[in-house]
Design an enzyme around this catalytic site. Structure first.
Site, PDB file in Angstrom:
ATOM      1  N   ASP A  18     -20.339 -20.804   3.431  1.00  0.00           N
ATOM      2  CA  ASP A  18     -21.181 -22.242   3.440  1.00  0.00           C
ATOM      3  C   ASP A  18     -20.516 -23.013   4.508  1.00  0.00           C
ATOM      4  OD1 ASP A  18     -21.206 -20.796   0.823  1.00  0.00           O
ATOM      5  OD2 ASP A  18     -20.087 -22.347  -0.392  1.00  0.00           O
ATOM      6  N   TYR A  77     -11.942 -23.506  -1.001  1.00  0.00           N
ATOM      7  CA  TYR A  77     -13.413 -23.386  -1.144  1.00  0.00           C
ATOM      8  C   TYR A  77     -14.074 -24.501  -0.616  1.00  0.00           C
ATOM      9  CZ  TYR A  77     -13.377 -18.961  -3.957  1.00  0.00           C
ATOM     10  OH  TYR A  77     -13.240 -17.597  -4.196  1.00  0.00           O
TER      11      TYR A  77
HETATM   12  C1  FRU Z   1     -21.036 -20.537  -2.364  1.00  0.00           C
HETATM   13  C2  FRU Z   1     -19.827 -20.327  -3.097  1.00  0.00           C
HETATM   14  C3  FRU Z   1     -19.037 -21.902  -3.287  1.00  0.00           C
HETATM   15  C4  FRU Z   1     -17.705 -21.584  -3.182  1.00  0.00           C
HETATM   16  C5  FRU Z   1     -17.578 -20.722  -1.906  1.00  0.00           C
HETATM   17  C6  FRU Z   1     -16.460 -19.980  -2.037  1.00  0.00           C
HETATM   18  O1  FRU Z   1     -21.467 -19.639  -1.631  1.00  0.00           O
HETATM   19  O2  FRU Z   1     -19.391 -19.538  -3.800  1.00  0.00           O
HETATM   20  O3  FRU Z   1     -19.447 -21.970  -4.838  1.00  0.00           O
HETATM   21  O4  FRU Z   1     -17.088 -22.785  -2.976  1.00  0.00           O
HETATM   22  O5  FRU Z   1     -18.972 -20.100  -1.878  1.00  0.00           O
HETATM   23  O6  FRU Z   1     -16.479 -19.066  -0.464  1.00  0.00           O
END
Ligand code: FRU
Length: 472
Positions: A18, A77
């Site tokens: 992300d 995250y």
């Molecule tokens: C979306 C996700 C988010 C999380 C991140 C972890 O792709 O699953 O919800 O914060 O990736 O890398």
């Protein structure tokens, strides 16, 4: 293999996902993203950091966040950024696996004085664990200024395993109060719409047709069943529009039905950023649990989309590549207006793997128009348009997991305008001035470079322009 993109953001020695913390401040664009440099052997997710003044030349800065505290030790995250007192504030989710192997979740803050180095807030975590009634799938704060204070939306799952978006409010970015879940109309299909909603964005967008501002909720629901042309990917990403003003919003009553933002194969977890009078978006050109792309043998995976500019027209988001990308255009080829009748044609000089091309067809008298992108003897990405349905087929390529075809119905069957941004293994398509967009990874052989069009019935190619694209 020439897989590595030239003008899409990626990391040559890491797994990325992300985009995080998208920010425009004082002439600088900041992009952070989920970054795992231990790929493919291990997992240690932090935030990489880039900045740019022009959206094409990106300067690599030190990683902004590393998972080295007890409250984020299994991953920093996703999250977002905001300026307060001249300093970049990052809000993110600390992911922890406890001794029993269960997930724990913490919302955290980090602050930078110089825009390059970030210090985690000594009072972290700001919020420990999920709110009552929710599971530990509780993450991805997207912060925004709300009147004289702050708020964030958060992706969540109820204990009954329904996806939700929650609102938190704060006077100072430090102390946060839970303000409940975003509400929809009673009986709205959004009440039972997948088991988890990730990466929400809540923002205002001016509808240039209706001449008023609406609130948009953009999010990524997991667990939807495919339904004809809809929801054909493993996980989805889309939005609903609630009419009227944005400030303080908690109810999404009377909103439009969920519309997928991008109809391609790899598009997820986008973030929106307001920059002057523009609203820009960058998405992840990947999909959770699709980690087996050919670039794995080169120890990297995934990229981000180019920055896209958003416009709202009659409740539908239109997307176009940011104009800044045009500065990367190199040599140009054009073809004069041309009518094709039950024939096919290789477009001379429209050849390469890194280009920006636009083809416009008058399809009034056509049964089918087919465009073969990145073609060689055996491979190509096949775009076809018939009966108002546009189809993107990557089954003749080296990467076509699960369902290799996506389709969308276009409102206007009389013309097709196709803008293609090809960047080696990354491709983005923008249809009819951005009314639809498709992001896809395109693993093809090095000699798959030609462009061919084929027409059943009669169609006129009214515009054909091809630019090779240079490295920034
Ligand atoms: C979306 C996700 C988010 C999380 C991140 C972890 O792709 O699953 O919800 O914060 O990736 O890398």
């Amino acid at each position: 293999m020439n897989n590595q993109p030239v003008y899409h953001i990626f990391s040559p020695d890491a797994f990325i996902n992300d985009p995080n913390g998208l920010l425009y401040d004082n002439g600088w664009y900041h992009v952070f993203y989920q970054w795992n440099p231990l790929f493919p052997e291990g997992k240690r997710i932090g935030w990489a950091h880039l900045r740019s003044t022009d959206l094409i030349h990106w300067e690599d800065l030190p990683p902004a966040l590393l998972p080295d505290d007890w409250y984020d030790r299994n991953g920093c995250y996703s999250g977002s950024a905001i300026i307060k007192d001249g300093q970049i504030h990052l809000l993110y989710t600390g992911n922890v696996r406890n001794a029993a192997g269960n997930r724990e979740v913490y919302q955290c803050l980090a602050v930078s004085e110089d825009g390059e180095h970030f210090l985690k807030y000594p009072g972290n975590p700001l919020i420990s664990g999920p709110a009552e009634g929710y599971t530990a799938h509780f993450r991805d704060p997207k912060v925004f200024a709300d009147k004289d204070a702050y708020a964030f939306v958060l992706g969540a799952q109820t204990t009954a395993e329904q996806g939700r978006v929650l609102l938190y409010r704060s006077p100072d970015l430090l102390s946060w109060k839970f303000d409940g879940a975003l509400q929809f109309d009673t009986g709205s299909p959004l009440g039972q719409f997948g088991y988890m909603w990730e990466c929400p964005n809540l923002f205002a967008l001016y509808d240039t047709e209706q001449q008023q501002t609406h609130a948009i909720l953009l999010f990524c629901p997991q667990g939807l069943q495919a339904d004809g042309m809809h929801f054909a990917n493993r996980f989805q990403c889309g939005y609903v529009v609630a009419p009227g003003p944005f400030e303080g919003i908690r109810t999404f009553c009377g909103c439009t039905s969920f519309e997928e933002l991008d109809k391609g194969f790899e598009f997820y977890a986008p973030q929106v950023v307001h920059a002057g009078n523009r609203t820009l978006l960058i998405g992840w050109m990947g999909m959770p649990d699709e980690e087996d792309q050919p670039s794995k043998t080169e120890n990297w995976m995934h990229c981000l989309t180019v920055p896209r500019e958003l416009q709202l027209k009659n409740g539908k988001i239109h997307q176009q590549p940011a104009v800044e990308l045009q500065a990367l255009r190199g040599s140009k080829r054009t073809i004069e207006m041309l009518t094709l009748e039950n024939e096919s044609l290789l477009l001379p000089g429209f050849s390469g793997d890194c280009y920006d091309m636009q083809l416009t067809f008058d399809t009034t008298q056509a049964q089918t128009v087919t465009i073969y992108l990145r073609q060689n003897q055996k491979q190509s990405i096949i775009i076809s348009f018939a009966d108002g349905i546009l189809r993107v087929d990557r089954s003749h390529s080296r990467y076509a997991p699960e369902n290799p075809i996506r389709q969308v119905a276009l409102a206007d069957a009389t013309k097709l305008q196709l803008r293609v941004l090809s960047d080696r293994s990354a491709m983005e398509l923008f249809i009819n001035a951005g009314v639809e967009a498709f992001a896809l990874r395109t693993y093809l052989d090095e000699d798959a470079v030609q462009t061919k069009v084929a027409v059943n019935g009669k169609a006129t190619l009214t515009e054909a322009v091809f630019f090779s694209m240079n490295r920034a």
